[in-house]
Each structure stands twice: as structure tokens, then as C-alpha cells.
Design a protein around this motif. Structure first.
Motif, PDB file in Angstrom:
ATOM      1  N   GLU A   1       0.805  -1.214   0.000  1.00 43.31           N
ATOM      2  CA  GLU A   1       0.000   0.000   0.000  1.00 43.31           C
ATOM      3  C   GLU A   1       0.840   1.266   0.000  1.00 43.31           C
ATOM      4  O   GLU A   1       0.383   2.326  -0.417  1.00 43.31           O
ATOM      5  CB  GLU A   1      -0.930   0.022   1.210  1.00 43.31           C
ATOM      6  CG  GLU A   1      -2.130  -0.907   1.061  1.00 43.31           C
ATOM      7  CD  GLU A   1      -3.080  -0.751   2.230  1.00 43.31           C
ATOM      8  OE1 GLU A   1      -2.638  -0.303   3.303  1.00 43.31           O
ATOM      9  OE2 GLU A   1      -4.268  -1.073   2.074  1.00 43.31           O
ATOM     10  N   LYS A   2       2.074   1.202   0.472  1.00 39.11           N
ATOM     11  CA  LYS A   2       2.905   2.406   0.603  1.00 39.11           C
ATOM     12  C   LYS A   2       3.655   2.754  -0.676  1.00 39.11           C
ATOM     13  O   LYS A   2       4.083   3.894  -0.848  1.00 39.11           O
ATOM     14  CB  LYS A   2       3.904   2.212   1.740  1.00 39.11           C
ATOM     15  CG  LYS A   2       3.271   1.994   3.107  1.00 39.11           C
ATOM     16  CD  LYS A   2       2.476   3.212   3.555  1.00 39.11           C
ATOM     17  CE  LYS A   2       1.930   3.009   4.971  1.00 39.11           C
ATOM     18  NZ  LYS A   2       1.125   4.178   5.415  1.00 39.11           N
ATOM     19  N   SER A   3       3.839   1.782  -1.551  1.00 37.77           N
ATOM     20  CA  SER A   3       4.606   2.053  -2.767  1.00 37.77           C
ATOM     21  C   SER A   3       4.258   1.024  -3.836  1.00 37.77           C
ATOM     22  O   SER A   3       3.668  -0.016  -3.541  1.00 37.77           O
ATOM     23  CB  SER A   3       6.103   2.025  -2.485  1.00 37.77           C
ATOM     24  OG  SER A   3       6.509   0.727  -2.084  1.00 37.77           O
ATOM     25  N   ILE A   4       4.660   1.330  -5.050  1.00 37.86           N
ATOM     26  CA  ILE A   4       4.444   0.399  -6.145  1.00 37.86           C
ATOM     27  C   ILE A   4       5.614   0.488  -7.105  1.00 37.86           C
ATOM     28  O   ILE A   4       6.101   1.585  -7.418  1.00 37.86           O
ATOM     29  CB  ILE A   4       3.112   0.673  -6.866  1.00 37.86           C
ATOM     30  CG1 ILE A   4       2.823  -0.451  -7.870  1.00 37.86           C
ATOM     31  CG2 ILE A   4       3.100   2.039  -7.537  1.00 37.86           C
ATOM     32  CD1 ILE A   4       1.413  -0.430  -8.406  1.00 37.86           C
ATOM     33  N   LEU A   5       6.080  -0.662  -7.571  1.00 32.09           N
ATOM     34  CA  LEU A   5       7.185  -0.731  -8.521  1.00 32.09           C
ATOM     35  C   LEU A   5       6.596  -0.758  -9.933  1.00 32.09           C
ATOM     36  O   LEU A   5       5.837  -1.655 -10.278  1.00 32.09           O
ATOM     37  CB  LEU A   5       8.022  -1.989  -8.279  1.00 32.09           C
ATOM     38  CG  LEU A   5       9.215  -2.193  -9.224  1.00 32.09           C
ATOM     39  CD1 LEU A   5      10.257  -1.108  -9.012  1.00 32.09           C
ATOM     40  CD2 LEU A   5       9.832  -3.577  -9.012  1.00 32.09           C
TER      41      LEU A   5
END
Length: 617
Positions: A601-605
Motif C-alpha cells: 500500500e505504501k509504494s508500487i514498482l
């Protein structure tokens, strides 16, 4: 010779008008120039009667006569000004005589006395923020053999394609010039050109295919007509478009020497007689200010390079109906650079993605008739204009294109896949930009001009849309259709006015915010190639009155993957991936979006050269 009864005419209405007493002819003649009205029997090359228009009988520069013409015979007319026979600039319908090779007369017009047909529908007045414009050439749109229409290259052919346009999701059809213009320019008729086998001919004739020149501005172009009635055929096309919920916007080129009143007469005529919805005005002159302020055109779309909005709307006043829009010229160059991974583009890309106006709309596009098509934009780095007959010197040298490693067509699957993905990226960038998107005809299915970036004289397979179905073309068309539908369903992506980049509703989030590896932070490195943009759904309402979803777009145009930080959503809301250009199926179906796991939920690659759309639900 027939002796017609000639009376004094009314000089206040230029052109020809039928009255109870006969036909009123009025024409503007330069000071001191002799002039005659030439009346022809239909189909005749020689006039039946020559009616002098002596200067002493003129009102100012206008000669006017009223003729009683015998019934039961079809008549046509022209004028002779000085030594030259010319058509009436105000003719509503004209006919072209076959070329007379023996006398070298070239193209000849005959002006009709018939009362022109008009459209019966009304303009649709669709707001710019709800518009998706499709621009094309009447002849080139359907002339190709695989276009699957009966009346190829005509107004009727365009009419046959209306279901296709409707299915695609466009709301306005912009047509390149449809008025009568010279097929062969007077300057430079003879030129050298390359034959199909690659040999030079001694002489050749280049034809004016696009039509960006002056002409008989009141007459629909007979060359684009499948019947003998161009006025009726064009009127029927407008009515059919309106019946499908599609506006009709026409392009007109006016030179700097064009009188203001003449320009207004032209636009008023097409607006009132054919009920067209707007105009894209090209050329420069003193006419643009009066056109923008004209009362009759206040609800007609008017597109131009730029408007003096401060003068038109003093004190920041917002018009009741936003009818003016600027062609966002900088968008094409900047966004093409961003697309191909140039550095130093982030600030510019961010600006063009959000650019919009309160008083004046903004039209965005990746391709127009000038320059490479979108398919050629990812397939060629050098222009290939040899067939234009100017030794490749014509056309822009600055196309901001990248061929993905191979110049021109290739069977190399890795290159073709990359090109396909770049086109997905471009269309998602276009439809997630504020303002009004414009598609150049054929770009939605990979139409190519074989690297020709100036096909003004290519009335052939190069300039026509290639309707041959390919797997890449069909897949791209599907993505374009889905992108239009997604945009339409999310009003936060097409707001009426500019975004403010601030939390002016006190909902805990600005209407638009930028993100990078850190949430709420614009990328620190201006030479970067990755940008996160979030629109807060609380700043737009859907048709049912509910708040829109928050939308996060991750633009990673770098050749390496990039990790974007994601802002926190409200309680019980999660980020879901709606579109991902690294996938063959770019859009996830409604209700089947890829919900991010709690740990993500905090980041996405985001993979290299990928645009990803996330929605907060």
C-alpha cells in the motif's frame, strides 16, 4: 444569344439571391477594374449573355444587378474581372468543368443559381471538458479500398463511418478544409517527383490535397461529393453526426489580407445554414479579435493558436459558455520528448498534463497533419518525404520521435512490442491530461504514412487512412476506446477549469498533487523521467452526485523500473491498478481491478517505459 431583362440590384447582400422578381447578383470589384457578369446555359463553356457592370453604376465597390431569367432552363454564372474569368467568391455551390487540354484552360468553375440546402438539426454545444475530438480529411478518411464504405472519399463515406466514430467514443469530428479550393496551386504546378519504381519523371503535377489555402469559402467541395448535390450531401452529414451525438467542427484557412467582414460572412453562413458546431481557424490576420467577440458565434466552438483572453474577459470574468479554445502547440513537442525518455522534461510535462483555463479551453494532441503520425512517431527518426518532389527538404526536421532501435518497419518482435507499449503510453498520457484530447484520424489503429511528415500533396495510399486490420492496430484501438471510456467516467480527469494544486475544500488533500519515491514530493532531480500525479476525487462529482474516485497516475518513461510512493487513503479504502501499459491487456475490466496487498500500500514498482493508473476505492 438570349436577351435577359436587367434591372438595378441590391448591393447590400454579396453573392446571388433569388427574389420574387428574379435573381439578385452582387459582387465586389476593385476600383477602376472593368467587370462583366457571365451567364451560361448549364454545361456550356461559352456564356449565353455578357452583362456589363460599369463602374459609374456601382455602390462603392459593389456592382449589383437583378436578372429575370427564363424558367425551364438551368443556368450558371461567373464574373469577368479585368481580363480574368473568376467564380463568385460568395458562390454557395459550384461545378467543375472537365479540363480542356486543347486550350490549356485547366480547372474551371461554374457557379450555381440553385438555392443551397441546409441542415435541419441544431448544434450540440458540448462543453470542452466533455469533448473528445477526432480530426480527419474527408477524402483520405474513407478513400482506401479497405475502408468498407460504399461511397469512398466523400461526405457520404464519412456518414457511413459514423457508427465507427460513435463506438470509439469521440464527441466531435473535425474536418480538414471542405470548401472549394484549387486542386493544383497556381505557384509551382510543375515539379519533379519520384515514380513508383524510383525513377525521376521529367515533370509532374503536385496536387493540393490538404486544402490549407484560400478558396470559394461558401461552397462545399464537389470533389468530396458522391452525388450531384454537394450542399445537400454535406447538410445530411451534419444532421447524421448530430443524430449520433457528434459535433461537426470545420477548418478554415484565412490569409492576413482577408477582410474582417468577409471572414464573419463565411463563418455565419456555415453556422446558420449548415448548423456546424465550431471552427478551427488557421492563418493570421486582424480578423481573429472580431471573430472571438462576435455575438452570433458565442456558442460556436472557436479554436485558434491563442486568444487575448485578458482583453476579452477583463477582470478574470468567466464566459457563460466557454466557446474559445487554444491549440496546445507545446503539448505535442514536450510530451513526445517525455514519452521517448528525454531528460529535463518533468517540469514541462507536469505543466502540460494539468494545463487548462477558466475562460479559454485547451486542446491537446500528440499528432496532427503536420509531422509524423503517432505510429511513425515510434517508428522513424528521419523524415522520408522524397515522394513530395522537393528532395526531402520539406517538412519539419524536429519531430521529437524515437524509432525504438530500428528505422521503419521491422519484423523484430522486441522492437514491435516496445513500439506498441509506447503508443499505449502516449494515449494514456493524452487521456489523463486536463483539457480536451484530439486524435488525428487513424492514429487509433497504427496508421502510418511511411515516415512522410508533410503529406500535403499525397492524395494516394500515403495520405489516406489504411484500414487494413492488424493485430497491433486492433489492440491499440481497443485501448483507445477503453481510455476514452475511463476518462468519461471520471470527471476529475476533465475539470471545467484549472486545477489549483491546493486543498481549497479542506478535505485533507489538494485537488492535484505530485509524487516520486516520496509521497507528496515532486521529483528532486529535474532530469528524471518518472512522475507520479494524483487527482483527489473529492474535487469532482459524477453524474449521480457522488464523489469521484481518487486517481493516481504513475508515468515511468525511464528505461529502468521506478518505485513510486503512494499516498495514504481514507479508512477502508485501497489502491487498485486499473491500467498497466506493460500488460498486453492494458485495462483491467470493471470490478476486476488488481487490488494492492496490504504490504504494497505504501509504494508500487512500475516497470520500465510504463504508465500505470491506480484508483482509490
Amino acid at each position: 444569344m438570349t436577351d435577359f431583362k436587367v434591372l438595378t440590384g441590391n448591393p447590400t447582400q454579396l453573392g446571388v439571391d433569388k427574389t420574387q422578381s428574379g435573381y439578385n447578383f452582387a459582387v465586389s470589384v476593385p476600383d477602376g477594374a472593368p467587370a462583366d457578369l457571365l451567364i451560361y446555359r448549364y454545361g456550356s463553356r461559352e456564356p449565353e449573355q455578357v452583362i456589363p457592370l460599369p463602374e459609374p453604376e456601382r455602390t462603392g465597390q459593389v456592382s449589383a444587378v437583378l436578372l429575370e431569367l427564363p424558367s425551364g432552363q438551368k443556368w450558371e454564372y461567373n464574373y469577368r474581372i479585368g481580363e480574368q474569368v473568376v467564380p463568385d467568391p460568395y458562390a454557395r455551390e459550384v461545378r467543375t468543368l472537365p479540363t480542356d487540354h486543347e486550350t490549356d484552360r485547366g480547372e474551371e468553375f461554374r457557379c450555381s443559381l440553385e438555392c443551397p440546402a441546409g441542415a435541419s438539426s441544431r448544434p450540440l454545444e458540448i462543453a470542452y471538458e466533455d469533448s473528445v475530438i477526432y480530426k480527419t480529411h474527408v477524402r483520405g478518411f474513407t478513400k482506401q479500398s479497405r475502408s468498407k464504405v460504399k461511397h469512398k472519399g466523400t461526405f457520404l463515406g464519412v456518414k457511413e463511418k459514423i457508427p465507427y466514430l460513435k463506438e470509439l467514443g469521440i464527441t466531435a469530428l473535425m474536418l480538414m478544409p471542405v470548401y472549394e479550393f484549387e486542386k493544383v496551386p497556381r505557384n509551382g504546378r510543375e515539379c519533379r517527383h519520384i515514380m513508383d519504381i524510383g525513377e525521376m519523371s521529367e515533370t509532374g503535377i503536385r496536387e493540393n490535397y490538404w486544402g490549407y489555402t484560400g478558396g470559394l469559402y461558401f461552397a462545399p467541395r464537389r470533389y468530396y461529393c458522391a452525388t450531384e448535390h454537394p450542399t445537400q450531401e454535406f447538410a445530411d452529414l451534419v444532421d447524421a453526426l448530430h443524430g449520433a451525438g457528434i459535433e461537426c467542427i470545420l477548418e478554415f484557412y484565412f490569409g492576413a489580407d482577408m477582410a474582417v467582414q468577409a471572414v464573419l460572412d463565411v463563418l455565419h453562413y456555415w453556422r446558420l445554414n449548415y448548423q456546424v458546431d465550431g471552427f478551427h481557424l488557421l492563418g493570421q490576420g486582424q480578423w481573429i479579435g472580431p471573430v472571438a467577440e462576435d455575438a452570433l458565434l458565442k456558442k460556436s466552438k472557436l479554436l485558434y493558436l491563442s486568444f487575448d483572453a485578458e482583453h476579452l474577459y477583463e477582470g478574470g470574468k468567466v464566459p457563460y459558455y466557454r466557446n474559445l479554445a487554444e491549440l496546445n502547440l507545446g503539448y505535442e513537442g514536450m510530451m513526445r520528448r517525455f514519452l521517448k525518455g528525454d531528460g529535463e522534461c518533468l517540469e514541462g510535462a507536469a505543466w502540460y498534463l494539468r494545463k487548462n483555463g477558466d475562460a479559454v479551453g485547451c486542446v491537446n494532441y500528440f499528432a496532427d497533419q503536420d509531422g509524423f503520425t503517432m505510429a511513425d512517431m515510434v517508428s522513424f527518426e528521419q523524415k522520408h518525404n522524397e515522394r513530395n518532389g522537393e528532395g526531402g527538404r520539406d517538412g519539419s526536421n524536429y519531430n521529437y520521435s524515437w524509432n525504438c532501435g530500428v528505422e521503419g518497419p521491422t519484423k523484430k518482435m522486441s522492437v514491435r512490442k516496445l513500439r506498441r507499449q509506447q503508443l499505449y503510453n502516449a494515449f494514456l498520457m493524452l487521456f489523463t491530461s486536463q483539457g480536451t484530447p484530439l486524435i488525428y484520424g487513424g492514429d487509433e489503429f497504427c496508421n502510418s504514412q511511411s515516415g512522410n511528415n508533410n503529406a500535403w500533396c499525397q492524395d494516394n495510399e500515403t495520405g489516406w487512412l489504411s484500414w487494413g486490420r492488424t493485430k497491433d492496430g486492433e489492440q491499440l484501438k481497443k485501448v483507445v476506446r477503453q481510455a476514452i471510456e475511463f476518462r468519461r467516467g471520471h470527471p476529475i480527469l476533465h475539470k471545467k477549469g484549472p486545477v489549483r494544486l491546493m486543498d481549497y475544500k479542506a478535505c485533507g488533500c489538494p485537488d492535484l498533487s505530485y509524487h516520486s519515491r516520496r509521497a507528496w514530493v515532486f521529483p528532486a532531480d529535474s532530469s528524471g523521467r518518472s512522475l507520479g500525479v494524483m487527482y483527489c476525487g473529492a474535487y469532482a462529482r459524477r453524474a449521480d452526485g457522488k464523489e469521484d474516485d481518487s486517481i493516481y497516475i504513475a508515468y515511468n518513461l525511464h528505461w529502468e523500473p521506478y518505485t513510486f510512493a503512494l499516498p495514504n487513503l481514507k479508512k477502508d479504502m485501497k489502491w487498485s491498478v486499473k491500467a498497466d501499459t506493460s500488460r498486453d491487456e492494458v485495462f483491467y475490466p470493471e470490478g476486476e481491478e488488481k487490488v494492492l496487498k496490504d504490504s504494497d500500500e505504501k509504494s508500487i514498482l512500475v516497470p520500465p517505459r510504463t504508465v500505470m493508473i491506480l484508483i482509490g476505492k
